[in-house]
Design a protein around this motif. Sequence first.
Motif, mmCIF file in Angstrom:
data_model
loop_
_atom_site.group_PDB
_atom_site.id
_atom_site.type_symbol
_atom_site.label_atom_id
_atom_site.label_comp_id
_atom_site.label_asym_id
_atom_site.label_seq_id
_atom_site.Cartn_x
_atom_site.Cartn_y
_atom_site.Cartn_z
ATOM 1 N N GLN A 133 19.619 37.599 31.475
ATOM 2 C CA GLN A 133 19.975 37.186 32.829
ATOM 3 C C GLN A 133 21.337 36.497 32.858
ATOM 4 O OE1 GLN A 133 18.526 37.832 35.657
ATOM 5 N NE2 GLN A 133 16.798 38.939 34.737
ATOM 6 N N PRO A 134 22.322 37.105 33.538
ATOM 7 C CA PRO A 134 22.238 38.447 34.087
ATOM 8 C C PRO A 134 22.506 39.504 33.019
ATOM 9 C CG PRO A 134 24.368 37.506 34.595
ATOM 10 C CD PRO A 134 23.593 36.438 33.883
ATOM 11 N N ARG A 135 21.900 40.653 33.179
ATOM 12 C CA ARG A 135 22.122 41.740 32.225
ATOM 13 C C ARG A 135 23.472 42.397 32.470
ATOM 14 N NH1 ARG A 135 21.269 47.103 31.742
ATOM 15 N NH2 ARG A 135 20.586 47.281 33.898
ATOM 16 N N ILE A 136 23.892 42.431 33.743
ATOM 17 C CA ILE A 136 25.242 42.889 34.095
ATOM 18 C C ILE A 136 26.047 41.641 34.422
ATOM 19 C CG2 ILE A 136 26.621 44.310 35.651
ATOM 20 C CD1 ILE A 136 24.162 46.040 36.074
ATOM 21 N N VAL A 137 26.935 41.263 33.533
ATOM 22 C CA VAL A 137 27.603 39.968 33.621
ATOM 23 C C VAL A 137 29.102 40.162 33.796
ATOM 24 C CG1 VAL A 137 27.679 39.872 31.098
ATOM 25 C CG2 VAL A 137 27.975 37.774 32.396
ATOM 26 N N GLU A 138 29.703 39.296 34.612
ATOM 27 C CA GLU A 138 31.138 39.369 34.830
ATOM 28 C C GLU A 138 31.896 38.814 33.626
ATOM 29 O OE1 GLU A 138 32.879 38.535 38.696
ATOM 30 O OE2 GLU A 138 30.858 38.097 39.437
ATOM 31 N N PHE A 139 33.020 39.427 33.353
ATOM 32 C CA PHE A 139 33.870 39.025 32.234
ATOM 33 C C PHE A 139 34.202 37.534 32.314
ATOM 34 C CE2 PHE A 139 38.108 38.257 30.508
ATOM 35 C CZ PHE A 139 38.000 38.806 29.235
ATOM 36 N N GLY A 140 34.040 36.821 31.166
ATOM 37 C CA GLY A 140 34.368 35.407 31.103
ATOM 38 C C GLY A 140 33.253 34.469 31.503
#
Length: 273
Positions: A31-38
């Motif tokens: 969580q989250p599996r799709i994560v924003e860079f940085g």
Amino acid sequence: MNMIVSRTFAFLFVALFQEVASLKDVVLDIQPRIVEFGKESKLRCSYDLEHKPLYSVKWYRGQFEFYRFTPKELPNTMVFRIDGLDVDESRSNEHQVVLRNIGFNLSGNFSCEVTTDEPSFAAITVIKDMLVVVLPKSPPSLTTDKSFYEVGDVLRANCSSPQSRPAATHTFILNNIVVFDKSVTKKIPDRDLIRTESFLELVLSPNDFHNGRLTLKCVAQMGDLYQQDTDITFTNVKDPIPARVTQTSSRAAVQQIIIYMFIVLIPISINNL
């Protein structure tokens, strides 16, 4: 001889079953599996030891171990350095690992391996993927070659999205109808990111206009992560119907004035003479 082999096989099968039965419900959640860079992500591994002691929990990025929890050892945690992988040790334990400052190299599979202590040493490994993304910083820009269009004109439009990863997809919509097979999309690499540009060329037919109006929209999308749109409306002010109505009314008024002059004014003038 065959009976001895069968009994041996049965014994091994029962022993293996008992080992696996001592560990169940191993689940990995990211969580989250799709994560924003940085940014950061929490990887949580839950399990049921069925009252057996825990031997270790090991975490892997691909084939490389990066974190281990072993309750019988001191210290009971170990971090193995991997470039671009930053473990927040103060928030990591036997059930979770928190990753900070996530980079693109962490896109891929993560796994946790749970092992019970002796005598069984049962082990189960579960795997799940992470995706690192960069969302566009602004909606798409939409431009056209003209500010006014009529039937038979060629509508040429350009839609451009800022840098992102993965690349955004574009959809052109004309008067709420998706335009298929009339656009070309280019994905332009820009360092670690990608810019998306799409070009539309369409010959306008009467069916493309709605009450003399055109509304062109470009929708930029990245799966379920991101969706933004920009639209332009073109209004055809040369509507002939009101002009014809106005002209007909004016002629009728002039004719009525002339008839009035012949019927009323001219006889009165003659009588006065």
